[in-house]
Design a protein around this motif. Structure first.
Motif, short mmCIF file in Angstrom:
data_model
loop_
_atom_site.label_atom_id
_atom_site.label_comp_id
_atom_site.label_asym_id
_atom_site.label_seq_id
_atom_site.Cartn_x
_atom_site.Cartn_y
_atom_site.Cartn_z
N ILE A 107 -3.55 -3.18 -6.24
CA ILE A 107 -3.50 -1.75 -6.51
C ILE A 107 -3.58 -1.53 -8.02
O ILE A 107 -2.91 -2.24 -8.78
CB ILE A 107 -2.21 -1.14 -5.94
CG1 ILE A 107 -2.16 -1.33 -4.42
CG2 ILE A 107 -2.08 0.33 -6.30
CD1 ILE A 107 -0.85 -0.89 -3.79
N LEU A 118 0.82 -1.20 0.00
CA LEU A 118 0.00 0.00 0.00
C LEU A 118 0.87 1.26 0.00
O LEU A 118 0.51 2.28 -0.61
CB LEU A 118 -0.92 -0.02 1.22
CG LEU A 118 -1.82 1.19 1.46
CD1 LEU A 118 -2.80 1.36 0.31
CD2 LEU A 118 -2.57 1.04 2.78
N ARG A 143 1.34 0.56 5.69
CA ARG A 143 1.90 0.80 4.35
C ARG A 143 2.64 -0.42 3.80
O ARG A 143 2.78 -0.56 2.59
CB ARG A 143 2.85 2.01 4.37
CG ARG A 143 2.16 3.33 4.64
CD ARG A 143 3.14 4.49 4.63
NE ARG A 143 3.65 4.74 3.30
CZ ARG A 143 4.92 4.72 2.96
NH1 ARG A 143 5.86 4.43 3.87
NH2 ARG A 143 5.31 4.99 1.73
N LEU A 160 -9.98 1.82 1.04
CA LEU A 160 -9.54 1.57 2.42
C LEU A 160 -10.69 1.82 3.39
O LEU A 160 -10.79 2.85 4.05
CB LEU A 160 -8.33 2.45 2.76
CG LEU A 160 -7.60 2.07 4.07
CD1 LEU A 160 -7.18 0.61 4.07
CD2 LEU A 160 -6.40 2.97 4.29
N LEU A 212 -8.15 5.51 -3.03
CA LEU A 212 -8.03 5.31 -1.58
C LEU A 212 -9.37 5.49 -0.88
O LEU A 212 -9.74 4.68 0.00
CB LEU A 212 -7.01 6.31 -1.02
CG LEU A 212 -6.81 6.30 0.50
CD1 LEU A 212 -6.17 5.00 0.95
CD2 LEU A 212 -5.95 7.49 0.93
#
Length: 558
Positions: free
Chosen positions: A553, A455, A547, A489, A485
């Motif tokens: 992604i 991430l 992260r 998330l 995002l």
């Protein structure tokens, strides 16, 4: 003067000693602040004062001032610091004596009224978070140095700004702008590339300390002295804005700043303009930080090397179980940390760590009987038995709790250099805190190919502690990154990526102007940093763990 230049020379008790001189010699300043206090610091100072009633303040500041007081006087720079801790009057008196000894004329004032310890029986220290108008009163009456106790960190900036520009308590938008500037400055070099997710974007080997050019309307520019290390960009400022905050309303004793209205603009190299901050009347109550002794704590870390790590851990746990059962501690925590690797090239990388942490109100229960039992296993347990350090007797630990009192329940007083006392009235306008409505999300990215990746390749994060809670601020660097995002998330995915949060309450806050999400994880730090509840007791690296986690992604972002 249309611009007030306020610098910072300390983000915590123990920060870079030379920073005061660096800031005074590096460029023009009107005011220099120093933030020395944190929840843990108040407990440390409280224990200092138990041993010596004249202690209770950050002694480092006095040593720094011995080298720089004359310099500050020559340059006309006023100094505002919360280094007074539990004893602002004591530090102010010590500064006066220092000035007399050095032959430097200095009007030294202090702010008091935050100490509510007597109202909380059994506490070591209980202090209300005061606002900036006590500081402002001292400066308006000619103070060169202002020493405070437990004010909010941002008050070190909002107080000088209010004094300089003549702001009233009802100038909520202007005060909010100064509070935002103060929040960016309060942690020193975290605003100039320190602890920054994308630290490779600049040279952060020795970041310079930040300063804010504050304007009469409450807007500001965050920058640093020319030629100093580190860098200032919208990312470093975003990271600090998200640090140790919650939702869109950032409440303080003078004003509630709306973080969802803040706009950041790159205003040139190492210059970020902050505008748009809106303010609301502050809450009707003041936060009080209560520190008390929680009991005693002990720890043993067993080193497990090579093969059969799980079986070795099970053996030593079974061997210790009998001892722990004789006088059971109130809390027993075992953690197996798999730092080992197969076929490792060094003994250290072939080893795992098994941590035993015990807590109890009785020092004896977590003390010598426990440590003796661990030592007695030296020749009678798993192969390769050893521990990281010899076990010790139990050490005291602290517990931090929030409490709240009405705004008018404290005697907020500015004590001037000539002994006069100015009472600072509580705000007449207050407003109870309520969460803001969640703003609309941006359009999602169109479907496309994805790749499994960390991430952190596309977002930054910074995390920190507030009592027993932690926050993780996550931001995107591009508009497309934000579109992804904001929809990806979720709280559910956050819990999945950080399994330690799975059973806890997690609240997500959306801040579109910053292209950011802020997650508050309730209770993950137990009774706070002083209790050392988990491996990372201040949640400093929680964001970096997030992260590092892998997910699908969009390739367009990579």
């Amino acid at each position: 003067m249309s611009v007030l230049r306020i610098g910072n020379a300390s983000g915590f008790y123990g920060d870079r000693f030379d920073a005061l001189r660096e800031m005074l010699t590096g460029g023009d300043l009107d005011v220099l602040t120093g933030d020395y206090l944190a929840e843990l610091t108040m407990l440390i100072l409280a224990r200092d004062r138990l041993r010596n009633p004249d202690a209770g303040y950050a002694r480092t500041f006095l040593r720094q001032l011995e080298d720089t007081l004359g310099l500050a006087h020559e340059r006309g720079v006023r100094i505002v610091t919360n280094a007074g801790g539990l004893n602002p009057a004591g530090l102010a008196d010590a500064v006066r004596k220092l000035a007399d000894r050095l032959g430097v004329p200095a009007h030294v004032a202090h702010v008091e009224g935050d100490d509510l310890t007597s109202a909380y029986p059994g506490s070591l220290a209980a202090h209300a978070y005061l606002g900036g108008f006590g500081v402002a009163a001292c400066l308006r009456e000619g103070a060169d140095i202002v020493v405070t106790g437990r004010v909010t960190d941002a008050a070190l900036v909002s107080g000088p700004a209010a004094a300089h520009f003549g702001w009233a308590p009802t100038d909520h938008d202007r005060l909010a702008g100064a509070v935002v500037a103060g929040h960016v400055l309060e942690c020193g070099t975290q605003a100039t590339g320190g602890n920054y997710a994308f630290f490779g974007d600049g040279d952060v080997r020795r970041p310079g300390f930040p300063l804010a050019e504050v304007h009469a309307d409450g807007t500001c520019v965050i920058t640093k002295h020319p030629g100093t290390g580190g860098f200032v960009d919208t990312g470093t400022v975003t990271a600090q804005l998200l640090y140790e905050t919650g939702g869109a309303r950032y409440a303080g004793p003078d004003v509630t700043a709306r973080l969802d209205t803040v706009r950041l603009t790159q205003d040139g190299p190492d210059r970020v303009r902050i505008d748009g901050a809106r303010g609301e009347a502050p809450p009707p109550s003041l936060k009080v930080g209560v520190n008390r002794l929680g009991g005693f704590r002990n720890e043993v870390t067993f080193v497990l090397t090579g093969l059969d790590i799980e079986a070795k851990a099970a053996l030593v746990r079974e061997q210790m179980a009998g001892v722990l059962a004789k006088s059971p501690p109130a809390e027993v925590h075992w953690d197996l940390v798999r730092t080992d690797r197969p076929d490792a090239p060094t003994e250290e990388t072939a080893s795992a760590l098994l941590r035993l942490v015990v807590r109890d109100p009785d020092q004896e229960i977590v003390g010598r009987p426990l440590t003796a039992a661990a030592v007695e296993l030296a020749l009678a347990s798993y192969p390769g038995f050893h521990v990281l350090a010899p076990p010790e007797k139990g050490s005291p630990y602290g517990v931090f709790e929030d409490a709240y009192v009405p705004q008018g329940a404290v005697g907020h007083v500015a004590v001037l250099h000539d002994g006069r006392r100015i009472t600072v009235a509580p705000p007449q306008d207050t407003r109870a805190l309520h969460p803001v409505e969640e703003p609309p999300l941006p359009e999602p990215l169109p479907p496309g190919p994805t790749r499994r990746a960390p991430l952190g390749l596309v977002v930054g994060a910074r995390s920190g502690d507030k009592g027993g809670n932690a926050n993780v601020g996550v931001w995107a660097r591009t508009d497309d990154g934000w579109r992804w995002l904001a929809h990806t998330l979720t709280v559910g995915l956050f819990r999945h990526l950080l399994p330690e949060t799975a059973g806890l309450t997690v609240v997500r806050h959306t801040l579109p102007n910053l292209r950011a999400l802020n997650f508050v994880v309730e209770g993950i730090l137990g009774a706070g940093v002083a209790a050392r509840h988990r491996f990372d007791p201040q949640a400093k690296a929680l964001g970096e763990w997030l992260r590092s986690r892998h997910l699908d992604i969009p390739e367009s972002l990579l």
